[in-house]
Design a protein around this motif. Structure first.
Motif, short mmCIF file in Angstrom:
data_model
loop_
_atom_site.label_atom_id
_atom_site.label_comp_id
_atom_site.label_asym_id
_atom_site.label_seq_id
_atom_site.Cartn_x
_atom_site.Cartn_y
_atom_site.Cartn_z
N SER A 1 0.80 -1.46 -0.09
CA SER A 1 0.32 -0.01 -0.05
C SER A 1 0.95 1.29 0.10
CB SER A 1 -1.22 0.05 0.64
OG SER A 1 -0.30 -0.13 2.41
N ASP B 1 -13.31 2.65 7.14
CA ASP B 1 -12.59 2.77 8.52
C ASP B 1 -13.07 4.41 9.43
OD1 ASP B 1 -10.91 0.82 7.70
OD2 ASP B 1 -9.34 2.09 7.50
N ARG C 1 -5.04 3.42 8.16
CA ARG C 1 -6.04 2.20 7.33
C ARG C 1 -5.26 1.23 8.79
NH1 ARG C 1 -5.37 1.89 2.31
NH2 ARG C 1 -3.49 3.22 0.95
N SER D 1 0.37 5.53 0.97
CA SER D 1 -1.01 6.03 1.50
C SER D 1 0.37 7.36 1.68
CB SER D 1 -0.59 5.52 3.46
OG SER D 1 -1.17 4.69 3.21
#
Length: 241
Positions: free
Chosen positions: A77, A198, A85, A79
């Motif tokens: 990932s 989230d 996250r 970011s």
């Protein structure tokens, strides 16, 4: 830029070890979450750059008492600064066992958060935090059922995940990283940026009341695996290909 130390010792809840153990050229620290481990490998710099191995099987064997899981998936990932996250986890199920992870940050810097969400675990509700970055190349092992989150401290931070199971949507769950009851150490100078999923995630109390937490299932190392007998070979930079 965050003012966190490279490996915060006072930010954990539980019984984390203060002093790491050395296996060859790798330092290993037991985290406040039962079964979770922090690995700090030696970095070998020279005029070309640097060489490092965030995972070394001999050190993992001795620290964990058994081999790393069979890798089913490798994920990355990227970011921006401020992204949060998690907390992500998988349910324990006989048909699809909870996922275990081995993570590190090959570019940028993140505050990695390990949260014990396993019902029946001796450290249920505890968390620990480790700064992962490209300079120290620390890695974290998360046992099955343990929650995982991180806060990106720099733009374009990259996280790399070795996973024991492929993505199974029916098993995937999320918990609010902003739950005051968890008290996760999101830095004060960070403006959290979360996904819609989230942001809508339940608190620990809500997930527990709904029966949506994994169950602690202690695992036993494979007694037939050829574990090393006490020595971990040194890791000279000459091993690079």
């Amino acid at each position: 830029m965050s003012t966190l130390s490279p490996s915060p010792q006072g930010s954990s809840r539980g019984l984390a070890e203060d002093e790491p153990r050395r296996y060859g050229d790798t330092l290993v620290r037991e985290l406040a979450v039962a079964g979770a481990l922090e690995f700090t490998p030696a970095v070998y710099p020279d005029e070309r750059g640097a060489f490092v191995s965030p995972f070394q099987e001999p050190a993992f064997l001795q620290a964990h008492g058994g081999p790393l899981f069979e890798v089913a998936q490798l994920s990355h990932s990227r970011s921006r600064r401020g992204v949060v996250r998690g907390v992500h986890y998988t349910l324990t199920d006989d048909r699809a066992p909870a996922n275990a992870k081995y993570v590190h940050c090959p570019y940028g810097e993140v505050l990695d958060l390990v949260v014990d969400l396993r019902e029946g675990s001796p450290t249920f509700g505890a968390w620990d935090a480790v700064v992962l970055d490209a300079d120290h190349c620390r890695a974290v092992y998360l046992p099955p059922g343990v929650g995982h989150a991180f806060v990106s401290l720099r733009d374009d931070s990259v996280m790399s995940y070795l996973l024991a199971a492929s993505y199974a949507p029916a098993q995937e769950r999320a918990l609010s990283a902003l739950d005051p009851a968890l008290g996760l150490p999101i830095p004060a100078d960070i403006e959290p940026l979360l996904s819609a999923r989230d942001l809508a995630a339940p608190t620990l109390a809500e997930a527990r009341a709904a029966g949506q937490l994994p169950v602690h299932r202690p695992t036993r190392p494979d007694p037939h695996h050829p574990a090393t007998g006490g020595r971990v070979p040194n890791h000279p930079a000459a091993q690079e290909s």
